[in-house]
Design a protein around this motif. Structure first.
Motif, PDB file in Angstrom:
ATOM      1  N   TRP A 175     -19.362 -48.050  18.389  1.00 46.75           N
ATOM      2  CA  TRP A 175     -19.113 -46.687  18.809  1.00 46.75           C
ATOM      3  C   TRP A 175     -17.981 -46.112  17.923  1.00 46.75           C
ATOM      4  N   THR A 176     -18.338 -44.763  17.328  1.00 50.93           N
ATOM      5  CA  THR A 176     -17.120 -44.044  16.673  1.00 50.93           C
ATOM      6  C   THR A 176     -16.506 -43.198  17.831  1.00 50.93           C
ATOM      7  N   ALA A 177     -15.074 -42.882  17.279  1.00 44.81           N
ATOM      8  CA  ALA A 177     -14.554 -41.650  18.331  1.00 44.81           C
ATOM      9  C   ALA A 177     -15.534 -40.580  18.685  1.00 44.81           C
ATOM     10  N   LEU A 178     -16.320 -40.054  17.824  1.00 45.36           N
ATOM     11  CA  LEU A 178     -17.390 -39.174  18.247  1.00 45.36           C
ATOM     12  C   LEU A 178     -18.141 -39.560  19.408  1.00 45.36           C
ATOM     13  N   HIS A 179     -18.695 -40.890  19.465  1.00 39.98           N
ATOM     14  CA  HIS A 179     -19.588 -41.298  20.212  1.00 39.98           C
ATOM     15  C   HIS A 179     -18.837 -41.141  21.491  1.00 39.98           C
ATOM     16  N   TYR A 180     -17.651 -41.461  21.838  1.00 46.88           N
ATOM     17  CA  TYR A 180     -16.986 -41.413  23.043  1.00 46.88           C
ATOM     18  C   TYR A 180     -16.678 -39.842  23.466  1.00 46.88           C
ATOM     19  N   ALA A 181     -16.586 -38.987  22.484  1.00 50.47           N
ATOM     20  CA  ALA A 181     -16.501 -37.638  22.743  1.00 50.47           C
ATOM     21  C   ALA A 181     -17.648 -37.046  23.428  1.00 50.47           C
ATOM     22  N   ALA A 182     -18.941 -37.508  22.766  1.00 53.31           N
ATOM     23  CA  ALA A 182     -19.887 -37.007  23.397  1.00 53.31           C
ATOM     24  C   ALA A 182     -20.455 -37.671  24.791  1.00 53.31           C
ATOM     25  N   LYS A 183     -20.057 -38.811  24.999  1.00 54.03           N
ATOM     26  CA  LYS A 183     -20.351 -39.300  26.271  1.00 54.03           C
ATOM     27  C   LYS A 183     -19.384 -38.771  27.229  1.00 54.03           C
ATOM     28  N   PHE A 184     -18.162 -38.316  26.797  1.00 55.70           N
ATOM     29  CA  PHE A 184     -17.598 -37.542  28.312  1.00 55.70           C
ATOM     30  C   PHE A 184     -17.271 -36.113  28.211  1.00 55.70           C
ATOM     31  N   ASN A 185     -18.116 -35.609  26.947  1.00 60.90           N
ATOM     32  CA  ASN A 185     -18.249 -34.149  26.887  1.00 60.90           C
ATOM     33  C   ASN A 185     -17.079 -33.426  26.585  1.00 60.90           C
ATOM     34  N   HIS A 186     -16.205 -34.205  25.683  1.00 59.06           N
ATOM     35  CA  HIS A 186     -15.061 -33.664  25.251  1.00 59.06           C
ATOM     36  C   HIS A 186     -15.297 -32.734  24.065  1.00 59.06           C
ATOM     37  N   GLN A 187     -15.490 -31.393  24.299  1.00 58.09           N
ATOM     38  CA  GLN A 187     -16.120 -30.542  23.281  1.00 58.09           C
ATOM     39  C   GLN A 187     -15.050 -30.170  22.123  1.00 58.09           C
ATOM     40  N   GLU A 188     -13.947 -30.169  22.467  1.00 56.18           N
ATOM     41  CA  GLU A 188     -12.636 -29.577  21.460  1.00 56.18           C
ATOM     42  C   GLU A 188     -12.517 -30.831  20.656  1.00 56.18           C
ATOM     43  N   ILE A 189     -12.581 -31.968  21.124  1.00 55.83           N
ATOM     44  CA  ILE A 189     -12.524 -33.484  20.319  1.00 55.83           C
ATOM     45  C   ILE A 189     -13.655 -33.547  19.400  1.00 55.83           C
ATOM     46  N   ALA A 190     -14.970 -33.188  19.934  1.00 63.52           N
ATOM     47  CA  ALA A 190     -16.245 -33.313  18.980  1.00 63.52           C
ATOM     48  C   ALA A 190     -16.002 -32.346  17.748  1.00 63.52           C
ATOM     49  N   ARG A 191     -15.672 -31.196  18.237  1.00 60.78           N
ATOM     50  CA  ARG A 191     -15.500 -30.238  17.044  1.00 60.78           C
ATOM     51  C   ARG A 191     -14.594 -30.350  16.037  1.00 60.78           C
ATOM     52  N   LEU A 192     -13.223 -31.094  16.454  1.00 59.22           N
ATOM     53  CA  LEU A 192     -12.346 -31.473  15.381  1.00 59.22           C
ATOM     54  C   LEU A 192     -12.992 -32.790  14.627  1.00 59.22           C
ATOM     55  N   LEU A 193     -13.639 -33.673  15.382  1.00 64.79           N
ATOM     56  CA  LEU A 193     -14.132 -34.485  14.417  1.00 64.79           C
ATOM     57  C   LEU A 193     -15.264 -34.266  13.464  1.00 64.79           C
ATOM     58  N   LEU A 194     -16.138 -33.384  14.025  1.00 65.89           N
ATOM     59  CA  LEU A 194     -17.116 -32.779  13.108  1.00 65.89           C
ATOM     60  C   LEU A 194     -16.541 -31.935  12.123  1.00 65.89           C
ATOM     61  N   SER A 195     -15.567 -31.093  12.286  1.00 67.73           N
ATOM     62  CA  SER A 195     -14.772 -30.527  11.174  1.00 67.73           C
ATOM     63  C   SER A 195     -14.373 -31.342  10.227  1.00 67.73           C
ATOM     64  N   ALA A 196     -13.704 -32.640  10.645  1.00 67.81           N
ATOM     65  CA  ALA A 196     -13.298 -33.368   9.499  1.00 67.81           C
ATOM     66  C   ALA A 196     -14.068 -34.081   8.780  1.00 67.81           C
ATOM     67  N   ASP A 197     -15.401 -34.457   9.369  1.00 69.77           N
ATOM     68  CA  ASP A 197     -16.432 -35.179   8.513  1.00 69.77           C
ATOM     69  C   ASP A 197     -17.809 -35.158   9.291  1.00 69.77           C
ATOM     70  N   ARG A 198     -18.634 -34.313   8.680  1.00 72.35           N
ATOM     71  CA  ARG A 198     -19.708 -33.734   9.500  1.00 72.35           C
ATOM     72  C   ARG A 198     -20.766 -35.187   9.415  1.00 72.35           C
ATOM     73  N   SER A 199     -20.595 -35.976   8.627  1.00 76.62           N
ATOM     74  CA  SER A 199     -21.362 -37.189   8.471  1.00 76.62           C
ATOM     75  C   SER A 199     -21.424 -38.035   9.546  1.00 76.62           C
ATOM     76  N   THR A 200     -20.284 -38.031  10.496  1.00 75.26           N
ATOM     77  CA  THR A 200     -20.118 -38.747  11.804  1.00 75.26           C
ATOM     78  C   THR A 200     -21.473 -38.496  12.603  1.00 75.26           C
ATOM     79  N   ALA A 201     -21.605 -37.412  12.752  1.00 76.69           N
ATOM     80  CA  ALA A 201     -22.880 -36.869  13.638  1.00 76.69           C
ATOM     81  C   ALA A 201     -24.099 -38.092  13.501  1.00 76.69           C
ATOM     82  N   TYR A 202     -24.219 -38.568  12.201  1.00 72.89           N
ATOM     83  CA  TYR A 202     -25.273 -39.467  11.991  1.00 72.89           C
ATOM     84  C   TYR A 202     -25.132 -40.945  11.946  1.00 72.89           C
TER      85      TYR A 202
END
Length: 398
Positions: free
Chosen positions: A215-242
């Protein structure tokens, strides 16, 4: 009487049995210096004790702790400073340079693997942590036996100011936590956006680190619905979504499983389409709950199908031909998905229905992959029964 005098910092009484300081200890092998460091912040008494019994500086109790560990744990800044000052001095019978003695004391780990900095962080004593870090900024603090580094502890416990201190003062901060998690995982799990931003700035490579479950940090942001965290991670590196975990699930898969939506009221199908994640799209549509999601509208009235027509490479056949999809749903501007297609009917066709190669727009069709793809989606929608909307009939040109 000796213990009571040490606990209260009563030097007058303590001095009467000072000859026994090194040999006398409690059942857990704590010396008078340990007891003092644990009980009160009497820096001057520490100086008096060490003046005659310097060897107590490194003396360990049964838990492998020095007086510095106990002073840091209990927030006794004066004693911490006195211990460090003595370690840096030329006093005492030592065969190593005072700088080495200071570092040795600061870096000593207890039986549990904790340094004095671990103790200061865990108990939220900022100024003690600051003093310890500034005295030894080169040291890469190891994790303890619970696999907690001081930085990880600072994030997990919400000690943001101490986290900032470590990241900005330590030259090569270590960041591990239990289960191969990192400080970035901790920020995602506990929903600390400010901490997340600084970690991404100072340790950007952590964004791709995975824990023992993949699990990456983004997986945990998705699990707990931490939307601002998810936006920060995706803004830093969109490839983490995959990135997929050990169960071959992306962060979007995780969000699907936990039924989360975004701040724009977009469900997981909206996100799968918007981010063109075909595997996630198919995964959702095969789920029994797909019928509840497939025609849901976001704040602008978009269904997932409305977003599909703006994609560049997504194969959305499974969406267009799903038995529950409404191919003619209207958004807030009274447009159907087919209305959203840009290009198709604006180009001149010849008598056979093909695009006229003499048309000045023909070359743009051939050279623009986005328009060509839109034409394919248009055909796909029409074959599924989609029509242009007529809710704005007064403005439609026939």
């Amino acid at each position: 009487m000796q213990a009571a005098a040490a606990q209260s910092g009563n030097w007058v009484v303590m001095e009467s049995f000072s000859d026994d300081f090194y040999t006398q200890h409690t059942p857990v092998e704590e010396t008078v210096l340990h007891v003092l460091a644990e009980s009160c912040d009497s820096a001057n008494v520490v100086q008096l004790i060490l003046a005659g019994h310097g060897r107590l500086l490194m003396k360990l109790n049964k838990r492998g702790e020095t007086a510095l560990h106990l002073a840091a744990r209990n927030g006794h800044l004066g004693i911490v400073r006195a211990l460090i000052d003595y370690a840096k001095s030329e006093a005492g019978h030592w065969f190593t340079p005072c700088s080495d003695r200071r570092k040795r004391m600061l870096r000593m780990a207890s039986v549990a693997g904790n340094t004095a900095l671990h103790e200061a962080v865990r108990n939220n004593f900022y100024y003690i942590a600051k003093l310890l870090v500034q005295e030894d900024p080169e040291f890469r603090y190891p994790h303890n036996y619970a696999v907690e580094t001081p930085l990880y502890l600072a994030v997990e416990k919400g000690r943001h100011n101490i986290m900032v201190l470590i990241l900005e003062s330590c030259k090569t901060p270590s960041y591990l936590g239990p289960g191969h998690k990192t400080a970035l995982h901790a920020a995602a799990i506990w929903n600390f956006p400010e901490s997340m931003m600084l970690i991404l700035e100072k340790l950007p490579n952590l964004i791709k680190d995975v824990d023992k479950f993949g699990w990456t940090a983004l997986h945990y942001a998705a699990k707990f619905n931490h939307q601002e965290i998810a936006r920060l991670l995706l803004s830093a590196d969109r490839s983490t979504a995959y990135a997929k975990n050990d169960d071959s699930k992306t962060a979007l898969h995780i969000a699907v499983i936990h039924g989360h939506i975004t701040g724009e009221s977009r469900n997981i199908l909206h996100l799968a389409v918007k981010h063109e994640q075909g595997e996630v799209l198919e995964f959702v549509l095969q789920n029994s709950g797909a019928s509840e999601l497939i025609n849901q509208q976001d704040n602008e009235g978009n269904t997932p199908l409305h977003l599909y027509v703006a994609t560049k490479n997504l194969d959305g056949n499974c969406l267009v031909n799903h038995p529950f999809v409404d191919v003619n749903s209207f958004d807030n501007s009274n447009s159907t998905p087919l209305d959203r297609i840009v290009g198709g009917d604006n180009f001149q066709k010849d008598s056979s229905g093909s695009y006229d190669k003499c048309s000045p727009d023909y070359s743009s069709i051939m050279t623009s992959s986005s328009i060509s793809y839109s034409i394919l989606i248009k055909k796909e929608l029409e074959e599924a029964g989609a029509t242009a909307g007529y809710q704005n009939v007064a403005t439609v040109q026939f």
